[in-house]
Design an enzyme around this catalytic site. Structure first.
Site, PDB file in Angstrom:
ATOM      1  N   LYS A 160       0.497  -0.983  -0.143  1.00 51.76           N
ATOM      2  CA  LYS A 160      -0.194  -0.058   0.087  1.00 51.76           C
ATOM      3  C   LYS A 160       0.928   0.811  -0.154  1.00 51.76           C
ATOM      4  O   LYS A 160       1.485   1.187   0.873  1.00 51.76           O
ATOM      5  CB  LYS A 160      -0.737  -0.168   1.509  1.00 51.76           C
ATOM      6  CG  LYS A 160      -2.010   0.929   1.296  1.00 51.76           C
ATOM      7  CD  LYS A 160      -2.432   1.220   2.390  1.00 51.76           C
ATOM      8  CE  LYS A 160      -1.970   2.661   2.717  1.00 51.76           C
ATOM      9  NZ  LYS A 160      -1.677   3.839   1.747  1.00 51.76           N
ATOM     10  N   GLU A 193      10.223   0.907  10.695  1.00 49.09           N
ATOM     11  CA  GLU A 193      10.743   2.370  10.241  1.00 49.09           C
ATOM     12  C   GLU A 193      10.308   3.628  10.672  1.00 49.09           C
ATOM     13  O   GLU A 193       8.857   4.150   9.766  1.00 49.09           O
ATOM     14  CB  GLU A 193      11.478   1.755   9.028  1.00 49.09           C
ATOM     15  CG  GLU A 193      11.825   0.400   8.450  1.00 49.09           C
ATOM     16  CD  GLU A 193      12.797   0.462   9.095  1.00 49.09           C
ATOM     17  OE1 GLU A 193      13.436   1.424  10.104  1.00 49.09           O
ATOM     18  OE2 GLU A 193      13.858  -0.730   9.231  1.00 49.09           O
ATOM     19  N   CYS A 251      13.615  11.677   6.981  1.00 48.90           N
ATOM     20  CA  CYS A 251      13.920  10.734   7.860  1.00 48.90           C
ATOM     21  C   CYS A 251      14.744  10.608   8.730  1.00 48.90           C
ATOM     22  O   CYS A 251      14.783  11.038  10.171  1.00 48.90           O
ATOM     23  CB  CYS A 251      13.283   9.146   7.660  1.00 48.90           C
ATOM     24  SG  CYS A 251      13.807   8.073   7.113  1.00 48.90           S
ATOM     25  N   GLU A 254       9.630  15.666  15.141  1.00 45.72           N
ATOM     26  CA  GLU A 254      10.415  15.637  13.779  1.00 45.72           C
ATOM     27  C   GLU A 254       8.665  17.072  13.085  1.00 45.72           C
ATOM     28  O   GLU A 254       8.321  16.311  12.775  1.00 45.72           O
ATOM     29  CB  GLU A 254       9.553  14.450  13.186  1.00 45.72           C
ATOM     30  CG  GLU A 254      10.335  14.060  12.381  1.00 45.72           C
ATOM     31  CD  GLU A 254       9.794  12.704  11.330  1.00 45.72           C
ATOM     32  OE1 GLU A 254       8.779  12.111  12.151  1.00 45.72           O
ATOM     33  OE2 GLU A 254      10.869  12.381  11.002  1.00 45.72           O
TER      34      GLU A 254
HETATM   35  N1  LIG Z   1      12.477   5.647   9.623  1.00 51.70           N
HETATM   36  C1  LIG Z   1      12.916   5.388   7.808  1.00 51.70           C
HETATM   37  O1  LIG Z   1      13.009   4.295   7.521  1.00 51.70           O
HETATM   38  C2  LIG Z   1      11.684   6.123   7.659  1.00 51.70           C
HETATM   39  C3  LIG Z   1      11.244   6.640   6.418  1.00 51.70           C
HETATM   40  C4  LIG Z   1      10.849   7.756   5.300  1.00 51.70           C
HETATM   41  C5  LIG Z   1       9.915   8.647   6.320  1.00 51.70           C
HETATM   42  N2  LIG Z   1      10.117   7.931   7.085  1.00 51.70           N
HETATM   43  C6  LIG Z   1       8.784   8.696   8.009  1.00 51.70           C
HETATM   44  O2  LIG Z   1       7.487   8.804   7.422  1.00 51.70           O
HETATM   45  C7  LIG Z   1       6.754   9.906   8.022  1.00 51.70           C
HETATM   46  C8  LIG Z   1       6.618  10.480   6.900  1.00 51.70           C
HETATM   47  O3  LIG Z   1       5.831   9.988   5.749  1.00 51.70           O
HETATM   48  P1  LIG Z   1       3.883   9.629   5.857  1.00 51.70           P
HETATM   49  O4  LIG Z   1       3.646  10.759   6.040  1.00 51.70           O
HETATM   50  O5  LIG Z   1       3.815   9.167   4.746  1.00 51.70           O
HETATM   51  O6  LIG Z   1       3.201   8.587   7.403  1.00 51.70           O
HETATM   52  P2  LIG Z   1       2.258   8.636   7.853  1.00 51.70           P
HETATM   53  O7  LIG Z   1       2.598   7.463   8.924  1.00 51.70           O
HETATM   54  O8  LIG Z   1       1.275   9.132   8.069  1.00 51.70           O
HETATM   55  O9  LIG Z   1       1.780   7.332   6.408  1.00 51.70           O
HETATM   56  C9  LIG Z   1       2.624   6.394   5.881  1.00 51.70           C
HETATM   57  C10 LIG Z   1       1.826   5.164   5.344  1.00 51.70           C
HETATM   58  O10 LIG Z   1       0.416   5.005   6.634  1.00 51.70           O
HETATM   59  C11 LIG Z   1      -0.248   4.637   6.320  1.00 51.70           C
HETATM   60  N3  LIG Z   1      -1.033   5.216   6.849  1.00 51.70           N
HETATM   61  C12 LIG Z   1      -1.754   6.221   7.707  1.00 51.70           C
HETATM   62  N4  LIG Z   1      -2.634   5.711   8.521  1.00 51.70           N
HETATM   63  C13 LIG Z   1      -2.806   4.186   8.513  1.00 51.70           C
HETATM   64  C14 LIG Z   1      -4.005   3.499   9.638  1.00 51.70           C
HETATM   65  N5  LIG Z   1      -4.020   4.207  10.709  1.00 51.70           N
HETATM   66  N6  LIG Z   1      -3.209   2.007   9.455  1.00 51.70           N
HETATM   67  C15 LIG Z   1      -2.602   2.114   8.488  1.00 51.70           C
HETATM   68  N7  LIG Z   1      -2.133   2.744   7.492  1.00 51.70           N
HETATM   69  C16 LIG Z   1      -1.217   4.073   7.786  1.00 51.70           C
HETATM   70  C17 LIG Z   1      -0.511   5.529   5.254  1.00 51.70           C
HETATM   71  O11 LIG Z   1      -1.622   5.767   3.799  1.00 51.70           O
HETATM   72  C18 LIG Z   1       0.622   5.790   4.403  1.00 51.70           C
HETATM   73  O12 LIG Z   1       0.795   4.898   2.819  1.00 51.70           O
HETATM   74  C19 LIG Z   1       8.243  10.604   9.052  1.00 51.70           C
HETATM   75  O13 LIG Z   1       7.750  10.260  10.107  1.00 51.70           O
HETATM   76  C20 LIG Z   1       9.353   9.802   9.352  1.00 51.70           C
HETATM   77  O14 LIG Z   1       9.708   9.778   9.323  1.00 51.70           O
HETATM   78  C21 LIG Z   1      10.791   6.812   7.917  1.00 51.70           C
END
Ligand SMILES: NC(=O)c1ccc[n+]([C@@H]2O[C@H](COP(=O)([O-])OP(=O)(O)OC[C@H]3O[C@@H](n4cnc5c(N)ncnc54)[C@H](O)[C@@H]3O)[C@@H](O)[C@H]2O)c1
Length: 497
Positions: A191, A267, A301, A400
C-alpha cells in the site's frame, strides 16, 4: 538523459501515459467501488492521474490471491536460485525504464529530477538485485546438539506480508520492503502513500514482466485509515512491514495485538543529532550539516535536524552553515540544476510554517530563511531555515517537523553532547564530527541510534542494516538482516534409533 534540460523533461512529462489502477492478481484493475483519488503534482497542484482508491473489499480480494499463491508454493517453494533470476531481471527492467520511473517520482513527489534519476531509481534497482543475488547464498543451520541427534534450524517465509510505505521516498522505501520480503518467498500486498502511488503501480507491471507469478506482488493504492488499517488487522496477513510516522506505527502495533499478532516491523520518525566538535574538519562538516537537513526539503526520516555545535566554534560554524544553506534554494523539480523541490503538499507546507512560528514563539532566533518562496505557480516551496539560540527542550528540538528546518544547539563538553543527543524519544540516526578518533568513537557508541556516522552524514549502503532504536522503530531494512523480518525460524529435532 543526464544532459536533458528542464524543457526536455517537461516535454517528456507531457507525453507520459500514467497508470493509476491497482494491480491485483497479475492485472491492472479499478477499485471494486470504482472510486478514484487524484494524485497531484506538488510543483503545480495539477492532477497527474485519477488513481484507484481501494478499500477493504479490494484488500480481501488481493489477500485471497496472495494466500492462494503462497499456499500453492508457486513462488515460496521455488529454488532460491530461481527466485534470484526473477529479482535480477526485475532490477534490469527498472534500469531499462529509469527515465520514466524517475520522471513519475519527480512529478508525484516533487523531488528534483536529478535525485530521482541518480538516487531513488538506482537505489531501488540495486536493492532488488542485491536481495536477489544474496538469497541463494543463505544457508540454514545445524545446531550443536548431542551426537545421537540432529537439529535443523531453518528459515521459512511468513506468508502474506502487507507493506505500507510513506510519501517521502516512495520508490526506494518500497524496494527496501518488497525486495527482501519477496526474495524470501512471501507474497506481498503493497500500500503506497495515498498521495504518491505512481512508481509503486508501475513497479508491479515490471514485476510481472520479469516473471514474478501473479499474486506475489499486488499494489493497492488507497487511504491509510480504512485500507491500511484493514490490512494491518487482517487475520490472513502474517507480516506487516511499515515505514512512516511514529503515531501510525504505534497504531499498527495495536492492530497486530487486536488481530493475529502478525509480525510487525516499523521504520519510523527521527530527530537526529549531528554533533560537531571544535577540532572537526569544519568546512566539510558545515557543508554536510546543510545537506543533512535540506536534502529532499528535510522530508527525510534521518535528517540531521538537531545540529549540536561545540560552543567555542558556534558562531563561526553557524556562519559557514548559512553560506551552504544558500545553495539549497528551492527550484523547479524538472530542472536538473534543482537540489530542493517543494513540500509534498499544502498540508506539509503548513506544518513547516507552523513550526517556524512555534520556534519563534519559543524564543529561538530565526537565523536564516523561514518563509515561502515562489518558484512555480501552485507549488508549496519553503526556504531552508535555521534556528539558533535554541535548547533541547523546545518543540523545534523534540518534534519531527519533516521540512527544511534546522535547530542549532550549543554544547560545552563531550558528556553534554551525548546527553543532549540522547534526550529524544527518537533513535534513528546521527553523526559526530571530530578529528580525535577516540572522542568520535566514544560519542558514536554512546548515542542511542540505529545508524551513526563518524565524519560523514547519510553514510551506508545495501551491505548494512538500517532501522531505529527507541520510538524510531524496530525492524531492519537492507542487508541480510532484512531477511530476518520476513522469515520465521523453525527447529526440526531428529533423534536416531
Ligand atoms: N525510518 C525510516 O526508514 C523512514 C523512512 C521514511 C519516512 N519515515 C517517516 O515517515 C513519516 C512521513 O511519512 P508519512 O507522512 O507518509 O507517514 P504516515 O505515517 O502518515 O503514513 C505512512 C503510510 O501509512 C499509511 N497510514 C496512515 N494511517 C494509517 C493507519 N491508521 N493504518 C494503516 N496505515 C496507515 C499512509 O497511508 C501511508 O501509506 C515521517 O515520520 C518519517 O520520519 C521513516
Amino acid at each position: 538523459m543526464q544532459d536533458f534540460s528542464a524543457k526536455d523533461w517537461a516535454d517528456r512529462a507531457a507525453s507520459l501515459t500514467i497508470e493509476g489502477r491497482a494491480f491485483i492478481d497479475g492485472a491492472y484493475v479499478n477499485a471494486l467501488s470504482g472510486n478514484t483519488r487524484p494524485t497531484l503534482n506538488p510543483a503545480s497542484g495539477e492532477v497527474l492521474a485519477a488513481v484507484a482508491s481501494c478499500g477493504p473489499e479490494d484488500a480481501d480480494k488481493a489477500i485471497a490471491s496472495a494466500k492462494a499463491v503462497f499456499e500453492a508454493g508457486t513462488w515460496a517453494n521455488q529454488a532460491p536460485s530461481e527466485r534470484k533470476k526473477v529479482l535480477v531481471r526485475w532490477a534490469e527492467l527498472i534500469e531499462a525504464h529509469a527515465e520514466e520511473l524517475a520522471l513519475l517520482e519527480c512529478l508525484d513527489v516533487g523531488k528534483p529530477i536529478s535525485d530521482t534519476l541518480n538516487v531513488d531509481v538506482p537505489a531501488a534497482a540495486r536493492t532488488l538485485r542485491w536481495s536477489g543475488e544474496a538469497i541463494d547464498k543463505v544457508y540454514d543451520q545445524v545446531a550443536p546438539t548431542p551426537h545421537d541427534t540432529l537439529a535443523l534450524v531453518t528459515r521459512l517465509p511468513l506468508g502474506v506480508v502487507a507493506a505500507i510505505v510513506p510519501w517521502n521516498f516512495p520508490f526506494s522505501t518500497t524496494a527496501w520492503k518488497i525486495a527482501p520480503a519477496i526474495a524470501t518467498g512471501n507474497s506481498v500486498i503493497l500500500k503506497p502513500a495515498s498521495n504518491t502511488p505512481l512508481t509503486a503501480i508501475k513497479l508491479a507491471g515490471l514485476a510481472k514482466q520479469a516473471g514474478l507469478p501473479d499474486g506475489v506482488l499486488q499494489v493497492l493504492p488507497g487511504p491509510g485509515g480504512s485500507l491500511g488499517s484493514h490490512l494491518a488487522k487482517h487475520m490472513d496477513v502474517e507480516g506487516l512491514t511499515f515505514t512512516g510516522s511514529t503515531p501510525v506505527g504505534k497504531m499498527l502495533m495495536e492492530y497486530s495485538g487486536q488481530s493475529n499478532l502478525k509480525r510487525t516491523y516499523l521504520e519510523l520518525g527521527g530527530k537526529s543529532p549531528n554533533i560537531v566538535f571544535a577540532d572537526a574538519n569544519l568546512d566539510k562538516a558545515a557543508a554536510m550539516a546543510a545537506t543533512a537537513v535540506f536534502y529532499n526539503g528535510g522530508q527525510t526520516c534521518t535528517a540531521g535536524t538537531r545540529l549540536l555545535v561545540q560552543a567555542s566554534i558556534h558562531d563561526a560554524f553557524v556562519a559557514k552553515v548559512i553560506e551552504h544553506a544558500k545553495s539549497w534554494r528551492p527550484g523547479n523539480p524538472l530542472d536538473p540544476a534543482t537540489s530542493m523541490g517543494p513540500m509534498v503538499d499544502e498540508a506539509q507546507y503548513n506544518t513547516v510554517a507552523e513550526y517556524v512560528r512555534i520556534g519563534c514563539d519559543e524564543g529561538a532566533h530565526l537565523a536564516y530563511g523561514g518563509k515561502r518562496v515562489a518558484v512555480t505557480e501552485g507549488g508549496f516551496y519553503h526556504e531552508p531555515t535555521i534556528f539558533t539560540g535554541a535548547n533541547n527542550q523546545m518543540r523545534i528540538a523534540q518534534e519531527e517537523i519533516f521540512g527544511p528546518v534546522m535547530t542549532v544547539i550549543p554544547f560545552e563538553t563531550e558528556a553534554e553532547a551525548i546527553a543532549i543527543a540522547n534526550d529524544s524519544i527518537f533513535g534513528l540516526a546521527g553523526a559526530v564530527w571530530s578529528k580525535d578518533i577516540n572522542v568520535a568513537h566514544r560519542v558514536a557508541k554512546a548515542v542511542r541510534v540505529g545508524t551513526m556516522g563518524i565524519n560523514n552524514y547519510f553514510g551506508g549502503d545495501m551491505t548494512v542494516p538500517f532501522g531505529g532504536f527507541k520510538q524510531s522503530g524496530n525492524g531492519r531494512d537492507k542487508s541480510m538482516h532484512a531477511f530476518d523480518d520476513y522469515t520465521e525460524l523453525k527447529t526440526t529435532w531428529i533423534e536416531f534409533d
